[in-house]
Structure formats: C-alpha cells, structure tokens
Write a protein that holds these residues in place. Sequence first.
Motif, PDB file in Angstrom:
ATOM      1  N   MET A 138       0.845  -1.192   0.000  1.00  0.00           N
ATOM      2  CA  MET A 138       0.000   0.000   0.000  1.00  0.00           C
ATOM      3  C   MET A 138       0.880   1.242   0.000  1.00  0.00           C
ATOM      4  O   MET A 138       1.946   1.268   0.624  1.00  0.00           O
ATOM      5  CB  MET A 138      -0.901  -0.004   1.244  1.00  0.00           C
ATOM      6  N   THR A 139       0.439   2.271  -0.702  1.00  0.00           N
ATOM      7  CA  THR A 139       1.049   3.596  -0.590  1.00  0.00           C
ATOM      8  C   THR A 139      -0.077   4.623  -0.601  1.00  0.00           C
ATOM      9  O   THR A 139      -1.133   4.390  -1.203  1.00  0.00           O
ATOM     10  CB  THR A 139       2.081   3.851  -1.707  1.00  0.00           C
ATOM     11  N   ASN A 140       0.134   5.750   0.070  1.00  0.00           N
ATOM     12  CA  ASN A 140      -0.990   6.654   0.334  1.00  0.00           C
ATOM     13  C   ASN A 140      -0.930   7.965  -0.446  1.00  0.00           C
ATOM     14  O   ASN A 140      -1.068   9.057   0.113  1.00  0.00           O
ATOM     15  CB  ASN A 140      -1.148   6.912   1.834  1.00  0.00           C
ATOM     16  N   SER A 141      -0.763   7.871  -1.742  1.00  0.00           N
ATOM     17  CA  SER A 141      -0.890   9.018  -2.637  1.00  0.00           C
ATOM     18  C   SER A 141      -1.354   8.518  -3.992  1.00  0.00           C
ATOM     19  O   SER A 141      -0.870   7.498  -4.487  1.00  0.00           O
ATOM     20  CB  SER A 141       0.455   9.733  -2.780  1.00  0.00           C
ATOM     21  N   TYR A 142      -2.315   9.224  -4.599  1.00  0.00           N
ATOM     22  CA  TYR A 142      -2.785   8.872  -5.942  1.00  0.00           C
ATOM     23  C   TYR A 142      -3.444  10.092  -6.574  1.00  0.00           C
ATOM     24  O   TYR A 142      -4.196  10.767  -5.898  1.00  0.00           O
ATOM     25  CB  TYR A 142      -3.781   7.702  -5.907  1.00  0.00           C
ATOM     26  N   PRO A 143      -3.173  10.408  -7.848  1.00  0.00           N
ATOM     27  CA  PRO A 143      -2.401   9.610  -8.789  1.00  0.00           C
ATOM     28  C   PRO A 143      -0.912   9.591  -8.467  1.00  0.00           C
ATOM     29  O   PRO A 143      -0.377  10.549  -7.896  1.00  0.00           O
ATOM     30  CB  PRO A 143      -2.667  10.295 -10.126  1.00  0.00           C
ATOM     31  N   LEU A 144      -0.273   8.490  -8.864  1.00  0.00           N
ATOM     32  CA  LEU A 144       1.162   8.349  -8.672  1.00  0.00           C
ATOM     33  C   LEU A 144       1.912   9.014  -9.817  1.00  0.00           C
ATOM     34  O   LEU A 144       1.477   8.974 -10.959  1.00  0.00           O
ATOM     35  CB  LEU A 144       1.544   6.872  -8.625  1.00  0.00           C
ATOM     36  N   SER A 145       3.046   9.604  -9.492  1.00  0.00           N
ATOM     37  CA  SER A 145       3.925  10.085 -10.548  1.00  0.00           C
ATOM     38  C   SER A 145       4.475   8.875 -11.300  1.00  0.00           C
ATOM     39  O   SER A 145       4.370   7.732 -10.822  1.00  0.00           O
ATOM     40  CB  SER A 145       5.082  10.880  -9.945  1.00  0.00           C
ATOM     41  N   ALA A 146       5.061   9.092 -12.455  1.00  0.00           N
ATOM     42  CA  ALA A 146       5.631   7.986 -13.230  1.00  0.00           C
ATOM     43  C   ALA A 146       6.691   7.264 -12.406  1.00  0.00           C
ATOM     44  O   ALA A 146       6.760   6.025 -12.405  1.00  0.00           O
ATOM     45  CB  ALA A 146       6.229   8.516 -14.533  1.00  0.00           C
ATOM     46  N   ALA A 147       7.506   8.033 -11.667  1.00  0.00           N
ATOM     47  CA  ALA A 147       8.555   7.425 -10.851  1.00  0.00           C
ATOM     48  C   ALA A 147       7.973   6.594  -9.715  1.00  0.00           C
ATOM     49  O   ALA A 147       8.446   5.487  -9.427  1.00  0.00           O
ATOM     50  CB  ALA A 147       9.479   8.506 -10.292  1.00  0.00           C
ATOM     51  N   ALA A 148       6.920   7.103  -9.065  1.00  0.00           N
ATOM     52  CA  ALA A 148       6.294   6.371  -7.964  1.00  0.00           C
ATOM     53  C   ALA A 148       5.585   5.128  -8.463  1.00  0.00           C
ATOM     54  O   ALA A 148       5.606   4.074  -7.815  1.00  0.00           O
ATOM     55  CB  ALA A 148       5.326   7.284  -7.223  1.00  0.00           C
ATOM     56  N   ASP A 149       4.934   5.234  -9.613  1.00  0.00           N
ATOM     57  CA  ASP A 149       4.247   4.085 -10.204  1.00  0.00           C
ATOM     58  C   ASP A 149       5.246   2.965 -10.480  1.00  0.00           C
ATOM     59  O   ASP A 149       5.001   1.797 -10.160  1.00  0.00           O
ATOM     60  CB  ASP A 149       3.544   4.516 -11.494  1.00  0.00           C
ATOM     61  N   THR A 150       6.380   3.328 -11.074  1.00  0.00           N
ATOM     62  CA  THR A 150       7.424   2.340 -11.362  1.00  0.00           C
ATOM     63  C   THR A 150       7.988   1.741 -10.085  1.00  0.00           C
ATOM     64  O   THR A 150       8.190   0.527  -9.976  1.00  0.00           O
ATOM     65  CB  THR A 150       8.555   2.983 -12.182  1.00  0.00           C
ATOM     66  N   ALA A 151       8.228   2.588  -9.086  1.00  0.00           N
ATOM     67  CA  ALA A 151       8.794   2.109  -7.825  1.00  0.00           C
ATOM     68  C   ALA A 151       7.837   1.156  -7.111  1.00  0.00           C
ATOM     69  O   ALA A 151       8.267   0.153  -6.525  1.00  0.00           O
ATOM     70  CB  ALA A 151       9.131   3.294  -6.921  1.00  0.00           C
ATOM     71  N   PHE A 152       6.536   1.452  -7.164  1.00  0.00           N
ATOM     72  CA  PHE A 152       5.565   0.586  -6.490  1.00  0.00           C
ATOM     73  C   PHE A 152       5.487  -0.768  -7.177  1.00  0.00           C
ATOM     74  O   PHE A 152       5.417  -1.809  -6.521  1.00  0.00           O
ATOM     75  CB  PHE A 152       4.199   1.273  -6.467  1.00  0.00           C
ATOM     76  N   ARG A 153       5.518  -0.764  -8.505  1.00  0.00           N
ATOM     77  CA  ARG A 153       5.492  -2.036  -9.230  1.00  0.00           C
ATOM     78  C   ARG A 153       6.757  -2.848  -8.936  1.00  0.00           C
ATOM     79  O   ARG A 153       6.706  -4.065  -8.760  1.00  0.00           O
ATOM     80  CB  ARG A 153       5.362  -1.769 -10.733  1.00  0.00           C
ATOM     81  N   ARG A 154       7.891  -2.182  -8.871  1.00  0.00           N
ATOM     82  CA  ARG A 154       9.140  -2.889  -8.553  1.00  0.00           C
ATOM     83  C   ARG A 154       9.100  -3.483  -7.147  1.00  0.00           C
ATOM     84  O   ARG A 154       9.621  -4.581  -6.901  1.00  0.00           O
ATOM     85  CB  ARG A 154      10.320  -1.937  -8.688  1.00  0.00           C
ATOM     86  N   LEU A 155       8.486  -2.752  -6.227  1.00  0.00           N
ATOM     87  CA  LEU A 155       8.327  -3.277  -4.869  1.00  0.00           C
ATOM     88  C   LEU A 155       7.501  -4.561  -4.879  1.00  0.00           C
ATOM     89  O   LEU A 155       7.867  -5.560  -4.247  1.00  0.00           O
ATOM     90  CB  LEU A 155       7.654  -2.225  -3.978  1.00  0.00           C
ATOM     91  N   LEU A 156       6.394  -4.545  -5.601  1.00  0.00           N
ATOM     92  CA  LEU A 156       5.546  -5.734  -5.670  1.00  0.00           C
ATOM     93  C   LEU A 156       6.275  -6.921  -6.293  1.00  0.00           C
ATOM     94  O   LEU A 156       6.218  -8.042  -5.788  1.00  0.00           O
ATOM     95  CB  LEU A 156       4.279  -5.422  -6.471  1.00  0.00           C
ATOM     96  N   ASP A 157       6.953  -6.676  -7.394  1.00  0.00           N
ATOM     97  CA  ASP A 157       7.710  -7.747  -8.056  1.00  0.00           C
ATOM     98  C   ASP A 157       8.782  -8.314  -7.115  1.00  0.00           C
ATOM     99  O   ASP A 157       8.954  -9.531  -7.000  1.00  0.00           O
ATOM    100  CB  ASP A 157       8.367  -7.233  -9.327  1.00  0.00           C
ATOM    101  N   ALA A 158       9.511  -7.422  -6.436  1.00  0.00           N
ATOM    102  CA  ALA A 158      10.579  -7.857  -5.553  1.00  0.00           C
ATOM    103  C   ALA A 158      10.030  -8.686  -4.386  1.00  0.00           C
ATOM    104  O   ALA A 158      10.590  -9.722  -3.996  1.00  0.00           O
ATOM    105  CB  ALA A 158      11.356  -6.655  -5.016  1.00  0.00           C
ATOM    106  N   ALA A 159       8.886  -8.243  -3.823  1.00  0.00           N
ATOM    107  CA  ALA A 159       8.296  -8.950  -2.693  1.00  0.00           C
ATOM    108  C   ALA A 159       7.715 -10.296  -3.115  1.00  0.00           C
ATOM    109  O   ALA A 159       7.888 -11.307  -2.413  1.00  0.00           O
ATOM    110  CB  ALA A 159       7.211  -8.090  -2.059  1.00  0.00           C
ATOM    111  N   PHE A 160       7.057 -10.327  -4.255  1.00  0.00           N
ATOM    112  CA  PHE A 160       6.410 -11.568  -4.696  1.00  0.00           C
ATOM    113  C   PHE A 160       7.432 -12.606  -5.144  1.00  0.00           C
ATOM    114  O   PHE A 160       7.250 -13.807  -4.937  1.00  0.00           O
ATOM    115  CB  PHE A 160       5.428 -11.271  -5.832  1.00  0.00           C
ATOM    116  N   CYS A 161       8.517 -12.157  -5.760  1.00  0.00           N
ATOM    117  CA  CYS A 161       9.469 -13.100  -6.352  1.00  0.00           C
ATOM    118  C   CYS A 161      10.588 -13.517  -5.406  1.00  0.00           C
ATOM    119  O   CYS A 161      11.327 -14.457  -5.702  1.00  0.00           O
ATOM    120  CB  CYS A 161      10.077 -12.482  -7.613  1.00  0.00           C
ATOM    121  N   ARG A 162      10.742 -12.829  -4.281  1.00  0.00           N
ATOM    122  CA  ARG A 162      11.823 -13.185  -3.370  1.00  0.00           C
ATOM    123  C   ARG A 162      11.508 -14.496  -2.660  1.00  0.00           C
ATOM    124  O   ARG A 162      10.417 -14.700  -2.143  1.00  0.00           O
ATOM    125  CB  ARG A 162      12.040 -12.071  -2.342  1.00  0.00           C
ATOM    126  N   ARG A 163      12.461 -15.388  -2.626  1.00  0.00           N
ATOM    127  CA  ARG A 163      12.289 -16.685  -1.945  1.00  0.00           C
ATOM    128  C   ARG A 163      13.293 -16.826  -0.817  1.00  0.00           C
ATOM    129  O   ARG A 163      14.394 -16.286  -0.903  1.00  0.00           O
ATOM    130  CB  ARG A 163      12.480 -17.841  -2.954  1.00  0.00           C
TER     131      ARG A 163
END
Length: 367
Positions: free
Chosen positions: A342-367
């Motif tokens: 979760m993050t508490n600002s919307y709409p997200l800037s392009a940089a924030a949108d990319t960073a949030f997606r990277r966070l999700l990918d990193a969290a989901f794929c880490r084993r």
Amino acid sequence: MRRSVAWALVLLTVAGTAASATARRGTTAAEALQPALNAVVASGTPGALVLVEDGTSRMQVESGLAELRGGVPLRAGDRFRAGSITKTFVAVVVLQLVREGRLSLDDTLERRLPGFVPNGRRVTIRQLLAHTSGLSDYVADERFLRLTASAPRRHWSPRELVRRAERMGPTGSPGETFAYASTNYVLLGLVVERVTGTTIGEQLRSRIFAPLGLRGTDFVPDAWTGGRYVHGYVPSVHDGIVGSLATARDRSDASASWAWAAGALVSTASDLSRFFGALLGGQLLPPRLVELMRPAPSRRYGLGLAAFETPCGRAVGHTGNLLGTVSAAWSTADGRRRVVAMTNSYPLSAAADTAFRRLLDAAFCRR
C-alpha cells in the motif's frame, strides 16, 4: 482520472524530512526489501508498506508517514482504504449464495432486480462478476469524478451510480468482451441485498470478517472518522504532470459512498493477506467455485480475481485505489505465498508508479 480505472487491474519524501523506515528485526528479507520500499516514498508518496507471507514466515516493512500533518509515522498494522480489492470480497459473498442455491450464475438481472436496468434480461450474474456485462463504468465519467471531488461529503445511492453508467451507453453486447466497470459490482451488491434481505455490509461481516477474525476490516461507504488510519492524498495534476505533496489534498475524510460495493472496504495488510490465503486455500468456497474465480490462463480476470504477470510467474489477486490510497494483494494460485502493499498518494507520478510495481515484483518473487 482514467488511470484510476487502469489501476484496478494493472500495476500497475515528505518535504524537508527524510523518510523514516522500520523493519522487523532479524529478518534479512525485510532488509532486502527496505530499499525498494524506501524508493516508493522517495519518489513522492507520504508512506508505503509491504507484507509477505509464505506459510512458514511472515515479514512486514513500512516507510514514511501515515499522515502528513503532525508527521505521524506509518505502522505496518494501520488501517487503510483498500479500493477495488472490495470486489473480491463481494464476489465471495455472491458465490456463497450460489453454493447455497439462493442464486445462480445464470440468473439474469431482470430476475433479481426487475426493471432496474435496460437490457437486464440479457445480463447475468456471471457476466457482472467477470466484467463482461457490456455496462459502462460510471467511474470513467470525468464529470462525475469532478462532482465527487467538489462535494466530498455527498452521499451517493447505488441507484444513482447505476443511472450514471446507463447515461454513458453500453460498451458492447452482454457476454461479448471484457470491460472493467465498478457498475457491475454495485449491481452485485444490490442483488445480494435483495436476495438476503440485509445490507451488503452485514453480509460481508457475517460471512467473511467475523469467521476469519478480520478485526481490522470493515465496510465503510461513508466518511471515515475517528481512530488511527492511513490518510490518502491526492496531488494536483497539470498537463499530465503530478504535483508535489505540498499541495496535495487529504481525502481521508471524504465519503466513499460512490464506491460502495465496488470499493468501500477498509482493512489492514495482515487482514487482506489472511483473506486471500483463506479464499485460495478453500476455506470460504468449494474448489469448483474458487477455480471459477481464478482467471483462465488466457484471461486477465475471472469471477472476482485478476491475474498479474511477474518476473517469477503469474500472481492472482486484486488491486485498487480510492481517495488517495493505492493497494495491491497478490498471491500464488494456491494462496501459500501472499504479498500486500500500500502507498498513500494517488495519482502516482511515473517514478512512484514504477517504484511501487518494482516493490511488488521484488516482494512476490523473493524466496
């Protein structure tokens, strides 16, 4: 504002203050995810959090602020608006009624809500769940969104929301194509109330919140006041450029009645993870109905669950945004590994949108 519709399906610094961050001690996984989480905050959102569970371990990390005024730090257990993740909860209630024989997926809207919508004889419960009804999305109406912003405490009835969508005209013939629309789940909420004789909020509480012990979860369609919670912020946008937090509006005390059964859930990361684990693990529905909820391999959406492609395979779950809060709940198909962010600002800037997606990918794929 069209991006708000897209964020329901895809993933999609506080001025003068360094972002504060805390992690659960002794967990190298938390330490590994902290930079990705900090990057979301550094890109221009007040705060962010992520939870990862895999059946044998549990990790939570948070960064930044829950509220700008007073510099209130974000905590992992804070409550926030979950937006369209609400749809998965409502889909479970509908499918429980199907299991009980009180509804059929092939029931038409005309049968369950006589005279409520034009062409109701051709729109089925299954199509509403799958977003293939051909009904327009009232949230895609820019004029409507301006009204919700200019009159933040106004109460919108479900019927008003459906009428807004009707005036926009259909997107296609029922059953023809996928077209995501919150209108579908507003109608499903009305169907649940007609079939059960109680409110959708009461059904969610008795069928899901209470049995699973989701103590931080509730259905809050009106203004949210009192207690500790994450404030959502809406920055200004000019020519497609997202403004700074210095001029962002705090939308946390606005009414969510215009989201109703499509998005008015309040929850915590822990509760959302528990819900998706229970659902995909077969605790809420029989296997045949859970399978219908999961998107088919060639589809983006099933009957209440969306699919998300990641570097380590497909995740299922839902995302959402409402009143300045963006959230995502991803899981493996069997519910064993789950990520909530979760993050508490919307709409997200392009940089924030990319960073949030990277966070999700990193969290989901880490084993």
